[in-house]
Design an enzyme around this catalytic site. Structure first.
Site: not given
Length: 319
Positions: A81-82, A129, A157
């Protein structure tokens, strides 16, 4: 005498090292050669800016590709996805192994599910997204949440939740699985609620396009069905002219009759980050047998989405 070790270029993050280590083991098995990891720091790893500001796609990839071009490493592993949707001529994605779980997951205080979050809950994510779809879900279910942009590795995170600064954070299931921390997940988000990023959960193993011997060896790791699915997803992304920081979700599912895979269903979504407007469509067809057929599936759905107004929802179109 033992053959010279193959050099695998990887980002330094715990997640990148874990997934590269898994690929290294597999490559070692198919080639019979040792594989050593070469750690490379990328701009995306050192920049403190939000991904959407620094261009999203490619910020984790450029340094690895430069090391390949200079011959400092023999091949590199990327989170698919990168990867930018345009492939440089001198490099080839020699293998896309079987995909991990493509879903997004939530890690919350008090082990809450998405549906249990209190009014005004602060949900952290670095992805427009995810923001678009979570906010849309909250709107349609009478929930009141606030999406908060965050950056940092998995520890950072999750730390926001443990410290009480956020009520929840959203991460990729694949990453949590690969670093062996899926037991910390409190909610696996259905793809009907949040469609993942194109290519999420899949890895790309890239090497020089003129290294025929290595390309042939790496091909042993390739999964044709995963490749067909992510090719369709990335074709949709490319046709919408959006980078990985745009609020586009896509997933190609393989539909089987219990015996064999019969069809592929491609779903796409694009929306405003506040969730007020989403364009969500899907198409189903035969499983693409060729790269061209998979590309065509993505382009067709993107065209439909654009006629439904998708272009106006993406803010900055990628250059």
């Amino acid at each position: 005498m033992t053959e010279k070790a193959l050099r695998l270029g990887t980002r330094r993050s715990k997640l990148a090292m874990a997934q590269s280590g898994q690929v290294a083991e597999a490559v070692s098995q198919v080639t019979g050669r040792p594989v050593e990891l070469v750690e490379i720091t990328t701009y995306g790893d050192v920049s403190r800016e939000h991904l959407a500001q620094i261009g999203g796609t490619g910020v984790f990839v450029a340094a690895l590709r430069e090391a390949l071009a200079r011959g400092e490493v023999d091949f590199a592993v990327h989170s698919l996805k990168d990867l930018p949707t345009t492939q440089p001529d001198e490099l080839v994605v020699a293998a896309i192994p079987v995909r991990e779980d493509p879903r997004d997951v939530m890690i919350t205080r008090d082990a809450l599910k998405l549906t249990d979050l209190p009014r005004g809950a602060r949900v952290g994510t670095g992805s427009p997204r995810r923001m678009a779809q979570l906010n849309a879900y909250a709107r349609s279910h009478g929930m009141d949440i606030e999406t908060v942009p965050i950056r940092g590795n998995v520890d950072t995170r999750i730390g926001y939740v443990h410290k009480g600064e956020l009520d929840a954070v959203v991460l990729a299931a694949a990453g949590m699985n690969r670093i062996g921390r899926s037991d910390e997940v409190t909610d696996f988000l259905s793809v009907d609620t949040v469609l993942p990023a194109p290519g999420q959960g899949a890895l790309a193993v890239e090497c020089a396009a003129d290294d025929a011997e290595l390309i042939a060896a790496l091909a042993g790791l390739d999964d044709p069905l995963t490749r067909a699915a992510v090719t369709a997803e990335r074709s949709l992304l490319a046709a919408l002219e959006a980078g990985c920081s745009a609020p586009v979700g896509a997933l190609a599912d393989l539909l089987s009759d219990g015996q064999s895979v019969k069809e592929m269903r491609l779903r796409g979504v694009v929306g405003t980050t506040d969730g007020s407007t989403l364009v969500q469509l899907s198409t189903t067809g035969p499983v693409p047998e060729t790269h061209e057929a998979a590309m065509a599936l993505g382009r067709e759905l993107a065209t439909e989405m654009l006629t439904q107004g998708a272009a106006g929802l993406m803010g900055e179109r990628a250059q």
